[in-house]
Motif scaffolding. Sequence first.
Motif, PDB file in Angstrom:
ATOM      1  N   MET A 189       0.280   4.957  14.008  1.00  0.00           N
ATOM      2  CA  MET A 189       2.016   4.658  13.577  1.00  0.00           C
ATOM      3  C   MET A 189       2.924   5.709  13.826  1.00  0.00           C
ATOM      4  O   MET A 189       4.332   5.966  13.749  1.00  0.00           O
ATOM      5  CB  MET A 189       1.464   5.221  12.183  1.00  0.00           C
ATOM      6  CG  MET A 189       0.834   4.213  11.466  1.00  0.00           C
ATOM      7  SD  MET A 189       0.541   5.213   9.384  1.00  0.00           S
ATOM      8  CE  MET A 189      -0.550   3.360   8.269  1.00  0.00           C
ATOM      9  N   GLU A 234       4.761   2.456  15.623  1.00  0.00           N
ATOM     10  CA  GLU A 234       4.875   2.122  14.151  1.00  0.00           C
ATOM     11  C   GLU A 234       6.176   2.409  13.747  1.00  0.00           C
ATOM     12  O   GLU A 234       7.207   2.036  13.842  1.00  0.00           O
ATOM     13  CB  GLU A 234       3.836   2.188  13.277  1.00  0.00           C
ATOM     14  CG  GLU A 234       2.868   1.135  13.255  1.00  0.00           C
ATOM     15  CD  GLU A 234       1.914   0.770  12.645  1.00  0.00           C
ATOM     16  OE1 GLU A 234       1.886   0.784  11.033  1.00  0.00           O
ATOM     17  OE2 GLU A 234       0.588   1.011  12.786  1.00  0.00           O
ATOM     18  N   GLY A 253       0.653  -1.063  -0.263  1.00  0.00           N
ATOM     19  CA  GLY A 253      -0.378  -0.133   0.143  1.00  0.00           C
ATOM     20  C   GLY A 253       0.338   0.959   0.000  1.00  0.00           C
ATOM     21  O   GLY A 253       1.865   1.538  -1.128  1.00  0.00           O
ATOM     22  N   GLY A 254       0.322   1.801   1.078  1.00  0.00           N
ATOM     23  CA  GLY A 254       0.847   3.656   0.891  1.00  0.00           C
ATOM     24  C   GLY A 254       1.923   3.288   1.087  1.00  0.00           C
ATOM     25  O   GLY A 254       3.320   4.813   1.227  1.00  0.00           O
ATOM     26  N   GLY A 255       2.902   3.145   2.098  1.00  0.00           N
ATOM     27  CA  GLY A 255       4.473   2.824   2.216  1.00  0.00           C
ATOM     28  C   GLY A 255       5.023   3.420   3.618  1.00  0.00           C
ATOM     29  O   GLY A 255       6.275   4.078   3.732  1.00  0.00           O
ATOM     30  N   THR A 256       3.974   3.638   4.067  1.00  0.00           N
ATOM     31  CA  THR A 256       4.359   4.654   5.524  1.00  0.00           C
ATOM     32  C   THR A 256       5.466   4.620   6.474  1.00  0.00           C
ATOM     33  O   THR A 256       6.352   4.492   6.609  1.00  0.00           O
ATOM     34  CB  THR A 256       3.791   6.047   6.218  1.00  0.00           C
ATOM     35  OG1 THR A 256       2.590   4.709   7.169  1.00  0.00           O
ATOM     36  CG2 THR A 256       2.895   6.843   5.535  1.00  0.00           C
ATOM     37  N   ASN A 257       5.269   2.572   6.050  1.00  0.00           N
ATOM     38  CA  ASN A 257       6.526   2.291   7.583  1.00  0.00           C
ATOM     39  C   ASN A 257       7.932   1.601   6.293  1.00  0.00           C
ATOM     40  O   ASN A 257       8.781   1.946   6.462  1.00  0.00           O
ATOM     41  CB  ASN A 257       5.918   0.776   7.662  1.00  0.00           C
ATOM     42  CG  ASN A 257       4.891   1.638   8.665  1.00  0.00           C
ATOM     43  OD1 ASN A 257       5.559   1.488  10.055  1.00  0.00           O
ATOM     44  ND2 ASN A 257       3.594   1.096   8.955  1.00  0.00           N
ATOM     45  N   LEU A 258       7.497   1.841   5.149  1.00  0.00           N
ATOM     46  CA  LEU A 258       8.804   1.883   4.756  1.00  0.00           C
ATOM     47  C   LEU A 258       9.358   3.250   4.264  1.00  0.00           C
ATOM     48  O   LEU A 258      10.794   2.844   4.631  1.00  0.00           O
ATOM     49  CB  LEU A 258       8.770   1.293   2.497  1.00  0.00           C
ATOM     50  CG  LEU A 258       9.316   1.367   1.967  1.00  0.00           C
ATOM     51  CD1 LEU A 258      10.429   0.899   2.038  1.00  0.00           C
ATOM     52  CD2 LEU A 258       9.125   1.333   0.205  1.00  0.00           C
ATOM     53  N   ILE A 271       5.639  -5.850  10.900  1.00  0.00           N
ATOM     54  CA  ILE A 271       4.946  -4.881  12.109  1.00  0.00           C
ATOM     55  C   ILE A 271       2.938  -4.992  11.830  1.00  0.00           C
ATOM     56  O   ILE A 271       2.561  -4.753  11.052  1.00  0.00           O
ATOM     57  CB  ILE A 271       5.423  -3.546  12.225  1.00  0.00           C
ATOM     58  CG1 ILE A 271       4.551  -2.244  12.293  1.00  0.00           C
ATOM     59  CG2 ILE A 271       5.089  -2.991   9.972  1.00  0.00           C
ATOM     60  CD1 ILE A 271       5.738  -1.739  13.946  1.00  0.00           C
ATOM     61  N   HIS A 272       3.017  -4.883  13.495  1.00  0.00           N
ATOM     62  CA  HIS A 272       1.331  -5.282  13.512  1.00  0.00           C
ATOM     63  C   HIS A 272       1.073  -4.095  14.091  1.00  0.00           C
ATOM     64  O   HIS A 272       1.490  -3.544  15.022  1.00  0.00           O
ATOM     65  CB  HIS A 272       1.396  -5.874  13.871  1.00  0.00           C
ATOM     66  CG  HIS A 272      -0.221  -6.661  14.296  1.00  0.00           C
ATOM     67  ND1 HIS A 272      -1.431  -6.939  13.014  1.00  0.00           N
ATOM     68  CD2 HIS A 272      -1.156  -6.242  14.913  1.00  0.00           C
ATOM     69  CE1 HIS A 272      -2.258  -7.373  13.508  1.00  0.00           C
ATOM     70  NE2 HIS A 272      -2.359  -6.767  14.471  1.00  0.00           N
ATOM     71  N   PRO A 273      -0.675  -3.499  13.715  1.00  0.00           N
ATOM     72  CA  PRO A 273      -0.949  -2.235  14.310  1.00  0.00           C
ATOM     73  C   PRO A 273      -1.649  -2.477  15.773  1.00  0.00           C
ATOM     74  O   PRO A 273      -2.719  -2.135  15.791  1.00  0.00           O
ATOM     75  CB  PRO A 273      -1.367  -1.616  13.342  1.00  0.00           C
ATOM     76  CG  PRO A 273      -2.180  -2.545  12.335  1.00  0.00           C
ATOM     77  CD  PRO A 273      -1.263  -3.854  13.116  1.00  0.00           C
ATOM     78  N   ALA A 280       5.608  -4.760   5.285  1.00  0.00           N
ATOM     79  CA  ALA A 280       5.761  -3.014   6.037  1.00  0.00           C
ATOM     80  C   ALA A 280       4.202  -2.913   5.116  1.00  0.00           C
ATOM     81  O   ALA A 280       4.352  -2.482   4.351  1.00  0.00           O
ATOM     82  CB  ALA A 280       6.495  -2.313   6.307  1.00  0.00           C
ATOM     83  N   GLY A 281       3.281  -3.891   6.021  1.00  0.00           N
ATOM     84  CA  GLY A 281       1.399  -3.185   5.479  1.00  0.00           C
ATOM     85  C   GLY A 281       1.866  -4.488   4.223  1.00  0.00           C
ATOM     86  O   GLY A 281       1.457  -3.983   2.930  1.00  0.00           O
TER      87      GLY A 281
HETATM   88  C1  GRF Z   1       0.105  -0.186   8.787  1.00  0.00           C
HETATM   89  O1  GRF Z   1      -0.260  -0.082  10.100  1.00  0.00           O
HETATM   90  C2  GRF Z   1       1.220  -2.259   9.416  1.00  0.00           C
HETATM   91  O2  GRF Z   1       0.659  -2.177  10.604  1.00  0.00           O
HETATM   92  C3  GRF Z   1      -0.330  -2.437   8.486  1.00  0.00           C
HETATM   93  O3  GRF Z   1      -0.444  -1.945   7.693  1.00  0.00           O
HETATM   94  C4  GRF Z   1       0.086  -0.713   7.533  1.00  0.00           C
HETATM   95  C5  GRF Z   1       0.741  -0.416   6.590  1.00  0.00           C
HETATM   96  O4  GRF Z   1       0.690   1.473   6.433  1.00  0.00           O
HETATM   97  N1  GRF Z   1       0.709  -4.154   8.685  1.00  0.00           N
HETATM   98  P1  GRF Z   1       2.365   1.641   5.125  1.00  0.00           P
HETATM   99  O5  GRF Z   1       2.106   0.749   4.068  1.00  0.00           O
HETATM  100  O6  GRF Z   1       3.272   1.153   6.095  1.00  0.00           O
HETATM  101  O7  GRF Z   1       1.535   3.110   5.500  1.00  0.00           O
END
Ligand code: GRF
Length: 201
Positions: free
Chosen positions: A179, A183, A12-17, A111-113, A90-91
């Motif tokens: 997040m 996260e 998805g959006g990849g904010t964790n990336l 990563i789990h929220p 990461a998502g």
């Molecule tokens: C995050 O909430 C993560 O914990 C979950 O999926 C979401 C991914 O968000 N596993 P992002 O793509 O990193 O923005």
Amino acid sequence: MLKARIAVLVSGGGTNLQALIDAESSGVIHSGEIVLVISNNQNAYALTRAEKAGIRAQYISKKELKSQEAFENALIDALDQNKIDLIVLAGFMSILSERFTSRYDHRIINIHPSLIPSFCGQGYYGLKVHEAALKKGVKVTGATVHFVNEIPDGGEIIAQKAVEVLDGDTPAILQRRVMEQAEWIILPQAVEMISYEIISR
Ligand code: GRF
């Protein structure tokens, strides 16, 4: 210095990336290097983030490959070709089979929220996790980094951080706070820790 070679799997959006890319730039992550980003979603903004950071970005389509086995074989090929030491989910919105997870024992983290074992396992992803936390009325939630095995959200816990639930929270507001306050902090820290362990072996 030798660094662990890291692949980040996204959907998805990849904010964790982004948090990982930023942590590498700032030196929080110095024992590992993100060398590959794989998405199972062609339109994931995470792919653009990778390209902007000069990281090899690859789309692997489960639909086109038709079966879970073929999809995982394509993942394995990409990971092996790039000599990956550590896989970070990461998502990444696709469940991986035991055949896949056992091949990379203690080499895949997610990563789990929420604070596992609350609000985790099959069906608990994305906003659903935060909806469930609000419905239950917990006053504290958070995020967990854990190793990935064949049980969804069932692997050994590496790091956790608590986040307050506030009056008036909606699932989206709570998701954002988890997040920002958990996260994006504990995922880079955990990636550095595991990368360091890998290169020190
Ligand atoms: C995050 O909430 C993560 O914990 C979950 O999926 C979401 C991914 O968000 N596993 P992002 O793509 O990193 O923005």
